[in-house]
Design an enzyme around this catalytic site. Structure first.
Site, short mmCIF file in Angstrom:
data_model
loop_
_atom_site.label_atom_id
_atom_site.label_comp_id
_atom_site.label_asym_id
_atom_site.label_seq_id
_atom_site.Cartn_x
_atom_site.Cartn_y
_atom_site.Cartn_z
N ASP A 119 20.80 42.75 10.90
CA ASP A 119 21.52 43.29 12.05
C ASP A 119 20.91 44.65 12.36
OD1 ASP A 119 23.34 44.46 13.80
OD2 ASP A 119 25.11 43.76 12.69
N GLY B 75 15.65 40.69 17.74
CA GLY B 75 16.29 39.64 18.56
C GLY B 75 15.29 38.62 19.05
N ALA B 76 14.36 38.26 18.18
CA ALA B 76 13.24 37.40 18.61
C ALA B 76 13.43 35.93 18.25
CB ALA B 76 11.93 37.92 18.01
N GLY B 77 14.67 35.56 17.97
CA GLY B 77 14.93 34.16 17.62
C GLY B 77 15.00 33.23 18.81
N TYR C 224 27.39 47.91 29.73
CA TYR C 224 26.04 47.46 29.30
C TYR C 224 24.99 48.33 29.99
CZ TYR C 224 21.99 44.20 29.65
OH TYR C 224 20.75 43.60 29.65
N1 LIG Z 1 18.15 37.43 30.07
C1 LIG Z 1 18.27 38.23 31.10
O1 LIG Z 1 18.57 37.81 32.22
C2 LIG Z 1 18.00 39.68 30.93
C3 LIG Z 1 17.95 40.51 32.06
C4 LIG Z 1 17.72 41.86 31.89
C5 LIG Z 1 17.52 42.37 30.61
N2 LIG Z 1 17.59 41.55 29.53
C6 LIG Z 1 17.38 42.12 28.20
O2 LIG Z 1 16.38 41.37 27.53
C7 LIG Z 1 16.66 41.36 26.13
C8 LIG Z 1 16.63 39.93 25.63
O3 LIG Z 1 17.55 39.16 26.37
P1 LIG Z 1 17.72 37.59 26.08
O4 LIG Z 1 18.40 37.02 27.27
O5 LIG Z 1 16.42 37.04 25.62
O6 LIG Z 1 18.77 37.65 24.86
P2 LIG Z 1 19.40 36.43 24.04
O7 LIG Z 1 20.85 36.78 23.87
O8 LIG Z 1 19.04 35.11 24.60
O9 LIG Z 1 18.67 36.54 22.62
C9 LIG Z 1 18.71 37.72 21.89
C10 LIG Z 1 18.67 37.46 20.40
O10 LIG Z 1 19.08 38.70 19.81
C11 LIG Z 1 19.80 38.42 18.64
N3 LIG Z 1 20.68 39.55 18.33
C12 LIG Z 1 21.83 39.89 18.95
N4 LIG Z 1 22.38 40.95 18.34
C13 LIG Z 1 21.54 41.29 17.32
C14 LIG Z 1 21.59 42.29 16.32
N5 LIG Z 1 22.62 43.14 16.23
N6 LIG Z 1 20.56 42.36 15.43
C15 LIG Z 1 19.54 41.48 15.49
N7 LIG Z 1 19.46 40.49 16.42
C16 LIG Z 1 20.45 40.41 17.32
C17 LIG Z 1 20.59 37.17 18.97
O11 LIG Z 1 20.94 36.49 17.77
C18 LIG Z 1 19.64 36.41 19.87
O12 LIG Z 1 18.91 35.42 19.16
C19 LIG Z 1 17.98 42.08 25.94
O13 LIG Z 1 17.73 43.44 25.58
C20 LIG Z 1 18.61 42.04 27.30
O14 LIG Z 1 19.52 43.10 27.51
C21 LIG Z 1 17.82 40.22 29.67
#
Ligand SMILES: NC(=O)c1ccc[n+]([C@@H]2O[C@H](COP(=O)([O-])OP(=O)(O)OC[C@H]3O[C@@H](n4cnc5c(N)ncnc54)[C@H](O)[C@@H]3O)[C@@H](O)[C@H]2O)c1
Length: 251
Positions: free
Chosen positions: A63, A13-15, A160
């Site tokens: 995925d 999910g590093a995009g 979640y």
């Molecule tokens: N953003 C927040 O406020 C927050 C807070 C607490 C925890 N987190 C955790 O941090 C992590 C990253 O969060 P973020 O906000 O950067 O996420 P985001 O949704 O902005 O980006 C995540 C990326 O994951 C990719 N993705 C989703 N499902 C996928 C799959 N099945 N296979 C491969 N790639 C997939 C998406 O295409 C997206 O580019 C997550 O685990 C989230 O639960 C985030």
């Protein structure tokens, strides 16, 4: 310190956002970074940022819930990098069905997505890299969790939170099994990050004011913590869940 030259990392999910920040930070320390996302375009954009900064990256779109695709990508990275993956950051964790909906109103059809993504998505990736790590006698697994996995919150993220709690439990057990092989496994529980408000400035300011550090977390904060956990210097740190949250919770 924290030199990752000679190591190969996979960040799921590093995009964008937190995963992209971690991928950039790992690459800046010298790791070859396999940048995963569902979206090839987003994965390639992160790779371009890494390469523009002088790093080495490989875009791998798959995925994390497709076990065969995970295994195929891991094999491809091993072949292209010339070495197996020895750093895994399980970051993909936001599912479209996550919703901010109280459990009583949440359609059961929306329960499985966030749980599967956070638990099975991480299990498949760990399983695909673990034998190589144990054979090499060195490996680092960093699981991205959330405050929602540790603390009850009345914001409609119970399912979640169950997924995050579950994978944290797995990481604790895994750490015990693999410690003798030089492999560490830890979780980073993120707090309120700078994309939590999805671009709403007023909500962002409100959320930031609620954090003792008076700001939201950034991809760079995540990157710094992941670099430490992935580093040779962190070999004594395993089986832990570390809060990365500006002091929002302290245990
Ligand atoms: N953003 C927040 O406020 C927050 C807070 C607490 C925890 N987190 C955790 O941090 C992590 C990253 O969060 P973020 O906000 O950067 O996420 P985001 O949704 O902005 O980006 C995540 C990326 O994951 C990719 N993705 C989703 N499902 C996928 C799959 N099945 N296979 C491969 N790639 C997939 C998406 O295409 C997206 O580019 C997550 O685990 C989230 O639960 C985030």
């Amino acid at each position: 310190m924290f030199d990752l030259a000679g190591h190969v990392a996979l960040v799921t999910g590093a995009g964008q956002n937190m995963g992209a920040g971690a991928a950039r930070a790992l690459a800046a320390q010298g790791a070859v970074v396999a940048v995963n996302d569902l979206s090839l375009e987003r994965a390639e954009a992160t790779c371009e940022e890494i390469e523009a900064a002088g790093g080495t990256a490989i875009a791998v779109a798959f995925d994390v819930l497709d076990a065969d695709a995970v295994r195929a990508a891991v094999a491809r990275v091993r072949a292209e990098a010339g070495r197996p993956i020895d750093i895994l950051m399980n970051n993909a964790g936001i599912h479209p069905d996550m919703g901010a909906v109280p459990f009583r109103q949440l359609d059961p059809a929306r329960w499985r997505g966030p749980i599967d993504l956070n638990i099975y998505g991480s299990l498949y990736c760990v399983h695909a890299v673990l034998e190589d790590m144990c054979a090499a006698g060195w490996g680092r697994i960093v699981q991205i969790s959330s405050g929602a996995g540790r603390t009850g919150l009345n914001i409609g993220v119970a399912v979640y939170g169950a997924g995050k709690s579950g994978i944290e439990g797995f990481i604790r057990h895994l750490s015990q099994e693999v410690a003798p092989h030089g492999v560490t496994a830890n979780s980073l529980a993120l707090g309120l990050m700078n994309n939590s408000a999805r671009g709403d400035a007023a909500v962002t300011a409100h959320l930031a004011a609620s954090v003792p550090a008076k700001r939201l977390g950034t991809p760079e904060d995540v990157g710094a913590a992941v670099v430490f956990l992935a580093s040779p210097e962190a070999s004594w740190l395993t089986g832990q869940t570390i809060n990365l949250n500006g002091g929002a919770t302290t245990n």
